[in-house]
Design a protein around this motif. Structure first.
Motif, mmCIF file in Angstrom:
data_model
loop_
_atom_site.group_PDB
_atom_site.id
_atom_site.type_symbol
_atom_site.label_atom_id
_atom_site.label_comp_id
_atom_site.label_asym_id
_atom_site.label_seq_id
_atom_site.Cartn_x
_atom_site.Cartn_y
_atom_site.Cartn_z
ATOM 1 N N THR A 81 0.862 -1.182 0.000
ATOM 2 C CA THR A 81 0.000 0.000 0.000
ATOM 3 C C THR A 81 0.899 1.233 0.000
ATOM 4 O O THR A 81 1.705 1.402 0.920
ATOM 5 C CB THR A 81 -0.907 0.015 1.246
ATOM 6 N N PRO A 82 0.784 2.080 -1.017
ATOM 7 C CA PRO A 82 1.667 3.247 -1.067
ATOM 8 C C PRO A 82 1.287 4.287 -0.010
ATOM 9 O O PRO A 82 0.160 4.301 0.493
ATOM 10 C CB PRO A 82 1.436 3.803 -2.472
ATOM 11 N N ALA A 83 2.234 5.149 0.299
ATOM 12 C CA ALA A 83 1.936 6.297 1.149
ATOM 13 C C ALA A 83 1.032 7.232 0.357
ATOM 14 O O ALA A 83 1.179 7.372 -0.873
ATOM 15 C CB ALA A 83 3.220 7.004 1.545
ATOM 16 N N LEU A 84 0.092 7.853 1.024
ATOM 17 C CA LEU A 84 -0.884 8.698 0.337
ATOM 18 C C LEU A 84 -0.241 9.859 -0.437
ATOM 19 O O LEU A 84 -0.643 10.114 -1.575
ATOM 20 C CB LEU A 84 -1.932 9.192 1.327
ATOM 21 N N PRO A 85 0.766 10.553 0.099
ATOM 22 C CA PRO A 85 1.381 11.624 -0.707
ATOM 23 C C PRO A 85 2.013 11.104 -2.002
ATOM 24 O O PRO A 85 1.904 11.748 -3.045
ATOM 25 C CB PRO A 85 2.443 12.223 0.229
#
Length: 176
Positions: A81-85
């Motif tokens: 899951t990528p970081a939101l930014p």
């Protein structure tokens, strides 16, 4: 053969939809980032994963449109899951690509069939216009699902409808 005005209208309509998509994505991603503290960790992760799924599908179809291999995606989401930014930046770049691509197509190109292979190995074919429609509608559907996660935690949702976008873009559409 399609008249040049028809080709321009078709291309312009898609460009407008991808402007909207870019705006709506950025609105929701910024809200998700600002609201991270209001969400339990599992819901925040689900919010990000839903939007990451739309990003991955967008990139897969961008590869199909360019006649390229599927950019390394074996599924319609990533394991991590990528970081939101980071996701926000990647989505913006992808949306910018679609806006440029869609705005440069003529009616004949929009009608061209594109053959491709889905991530499950099955084959498919759609016209460029059908693929572009799919990308817009698919993203809208999943933005709604991600938004419901925020709403479930009393986060006020952005007014991200096409009508809001059009009237912000062209305030003169409002009349008294």
């Amino acid at each position: 053969m399609t008249a040049p005005a028809d080709a321009a209208a078709a291309s312009g309509s898609f460009a407008q939809l991808f402007q909207y998509k870019r705006w709506a994505n950025q609105e929701l991603l910024a809200l998700g980032e600002a609201s991270q503290a209001a969400l339990p960790e599992d819901d925040h992760r689900l919010f990000v994963r839903i939007l990451n799924h739309t990003y991955v599908v967008d990139r897969i179809f961008a590869s199909h449109l360019q006649g390229l291999p599927q950019t390394g995606y074996a599924a319609t989401n990533t394991d991590e899951t990528p970081a939101l930014p980071a996701l926000r930046d990647a989505v913006r770049a992808s949306d910018d690509w679609y806006l440029q691509y869609a705005g440069g197509l003529g009616a004949d190109q929009l009608a061209e069939p594109v053959q491709f292979r889905f991530t499950d190995g099955d084959t498919g074919a759609m016209t460029r216009a059908e693929i572009l429609n799919h990308v817009v509608v698919h993203g809208t559907y999943h933005r709604g699902a991600a938004g419901r996660i925020l709403a479930g935690h009393a986060v006020p949702l952005p007014r991200d409808s096409l009508t809001t976008f059009l009237h912000r873009l062209q305030p003169e559409r409002r009349w008294s």
